[in-house]
Design a protein around this motif. Structure first.
Motif, mmCIF file in Angstrom:
data_model
loop_
_atom_site.group_PDB
_atom_site.id
_atom_site.type_symbol
_atom_site.label_atom_id
_atom_site.label_comp_id
_atom_site.label_asym_id
_atom_site.label_seq_id
_atom_site.Cartn_x
_atom_site.Cartn_y
_atom_site.Cartn_z
ATOM 1 N N GLU A 442 0.824 -1.210 0.000
ATOM 2 C CA GLU A 442 0.000 0.000 0.000
ATOM 3 C C GLU A 442 0.862 1.265 0.000
ATOM 4 N N PRO A 467 -13.888 3.807 -11.187
ATOM 5 C CA PRO A 467 -14.769 3.301 -10.115
ATOM 6 C C PRO A 467 -14.414 1.858 -9.802
ATOM 7 N N PRO A 468 -14.604 1.437 -8.581
ATOM 8 C CA PRO A 468 -14.272 0.027 -8.209
ATOM 9 C C PRO A 468 -15.142 -0.954 -8.980
ATOM 10 N N ALA A 469 -14.575 -2.079 -9.332
ATOM 11 C CA ALA A 469 -15.294 -3.090 -10.103
ATOM 12 C C ALA A 469 -16.397 -3.704 -9.264
#
Length: 469
Positions: A442, A467-469
């Motif tokens: 991270e 955008p997140p999947a």
């Protein structure tokens, strides 16, 4: 009959010589320079009077009475500090005698005192050393405390015995191959539990593969039928004799390592002022079959963790890659006093793990690490090499750098990180806390994203996250 090299006639070939002293700026005139050799030592000492300042040069033999005569002569010359090169192992007796006589002895690297090209001789070398030391241009090499020296000597002797034991294992493997016993093809280490049990049975007279296979250890991964097939060979007497002698040599070195381990335990106990197994009447007894050769570190016959915690005040074995055996090696090379290095940068520079700074005309010419045979640096590199599959932050750093710059540079950079952690733990007295693989990934992702955003701003662009999947 005495060798003609050491006859009195040859010792008198060189007579005392006086030359005028020339200095850039004299900081301490009462210093001496010694050119160390295997047969003779050439010494340059000052002769200071009211009217003149000359340098006297004398030749001394390497025998112990002559070394004491050398020390007496330096006392007559009112010398307070002595400098010498680290030539082989010939400097050690002279260093110890001079140090016991109260002199400030400085050992310097021969690469730092190279003389002018074309003027190389023993007489000029000792004079050049004396001149540089009197001008304050030489820095003494690191030498651990007197209490650490016995431990360092035992550890280096143990390393020599381990190498000799490994050679005996190679001789056993050669004898097995000559008998067409391909035991090394079916087991990982012929000096392991399965291999040594089979070899000892062969030496005892067993030839039946079905009986030899009964010595297979339960943890051996190879099936019995494959190992049994490899044990069908040509048992010639001359090859069996070679195998027997190699096995006896291996057992002998294992017993020598056992004795060396006892001396190491005693040395650690003296450093920590704690009782050893010998004091508690629980001495280590040799096994009926000595401990088999193990390629993974060759651990001690005792547990050194208690001694390490008492000496370091912290547990350095929590650092990834540094186990107890390696920690004792590092202790024997650097000691416990980290104040001899002003900062972690000085420590890693002494190890030879930090990049050099060769700049000329504002251009970086080279940043390679300097060539070094530092044993402590070798230990830190071994610790870094063992982290290829480690699920730690240091392991992730090693793998990322290896993919980018190759294995040698990645190992050196990781070894430097480990050395910095080691230095910080001993100077600050703080325990090592593992951040973990996820934390490192991270942090690396955040640093990479920050660089991309900065680059996009320079180009007049903006990064838009998906955008997140």
């Amino acid at each position: 009959m005495t060798s003609p090299i050491f006859t009195p006639k040859s010792l008198n070939k060189f007579k005392e010589k006086c030359v005028k002293a020339k200095y850039v700026e004299m900081m301490n005139p009462y210093v001496a320079g010694i050119d160390v050799g295997s047969r003779f030592h050439f010494v340059a000492a000052p002769l200071i009077s009211e009217n003149s300042h000359e340098i006297r040069i004398r030749q001394f033999s390497c025998f112990t009475p002559d070394l004491h005569a050398l020390a007496d002569w330096l006392k007559e010359c009112k010398v307070t500090s002595v400098v010498m090169e680290s030539t082989g192992v010939y400097w050690i007796p002279l260093y110890e005698i001079l140090e016991s006589r109260g002199f400030d002895v400085n050992l310097v690297d021969a690469r730092h005192v190279k003389n002018v090209t074309g003027r190389k001789s023993d007489v000029e070398d000792c004079q050049w050393l004396q001149q540089l030391h009197a001008s304050g241009l030489l820095s003494a090499a690191f030498r651990p405390a007197e209490s650490i020296l016995p431990l360092r000597s035992y550890m280096r002797q143990r390393e020599t015995l381990i190498k000799a034991s490994a050679v005996a294992v190679q001789h056993m493997q050669k004898a097995l191959s000559q008998m067409n016993l391909h035991l090394s093809n079916v087991i990982n280490d012929i000096a392991g539990l399965t291999g040594m049990a089979i070899i000892r049975a062969i030496i005892s007279g067993e030839r039946d593969p079905k009986k030899l296979i009964q010595f297979r250890h339960k943890n051996c991964k190879q099936p019995k039928d494959i190992i049994e097939k490899s044990l069908i060979g040509n048992y010639r007497q001359e090859h069996l004799f070679s195998l027997q002698q190699a096995l006896e040599a291996f057992d002998f070195y294992q017993q020598q390592i056992l004795k060396c381990d006892k001396q190491i335990e005693s040395a650690l106990a003296e450093l920590t002022s704690s009782p050893t197994n010998l004091d508690r009447k629980e001495s280590i007894q040799p096994a009926k079959t000595p401990r088999t050769y193990r390629g993974s570190g060759n651990p001690f016959y005792f547990n050194p963790l208690e001694f390490l915690r008492s000496l370091h005040k912290v547990d350095v074995t929590k650092i990834p890659g540094i186990e107890a055996n390696l920690a004792v090696k590092i202790l024997s090379e650097v000691g416990t006093d980290m104040k001899k290095w002003r900062s972690e940068k000085h420590f890693t520079s002494w190890l030879g793990l930090s990049p050099q700074n060769k700049v000329s005309g504002g251009k970086q010419l080279s940043s390679k690490t300097k060539p070094s045979s530092n044993r402590a640096a070798e230990c830190f590199r071994l610790a870094a090499f063992s982290l290829y599959r480690s699920q730690t932050a240091l392991g992730a750093f090693l793998r990322r750098l290896k993919a980018k710059q190759g294995a040698p540079k990645a190992i050196t950079a990781t070894a430097r990180k480990i050395a910095v952690i080691f230095y910080s733990m001993l100077t600050k007295g703080t325990e090592y806390v593992e951040a973990g693989l996820q934390y490192y990934e991270e942090k690396y992702k955040h640093r990479l994203l920050k660089g991309l955003q900065k680059r996009a701003q320079e180009l007049g662009c903006t990064l838009i996250p998906l955008p997140p999947a």
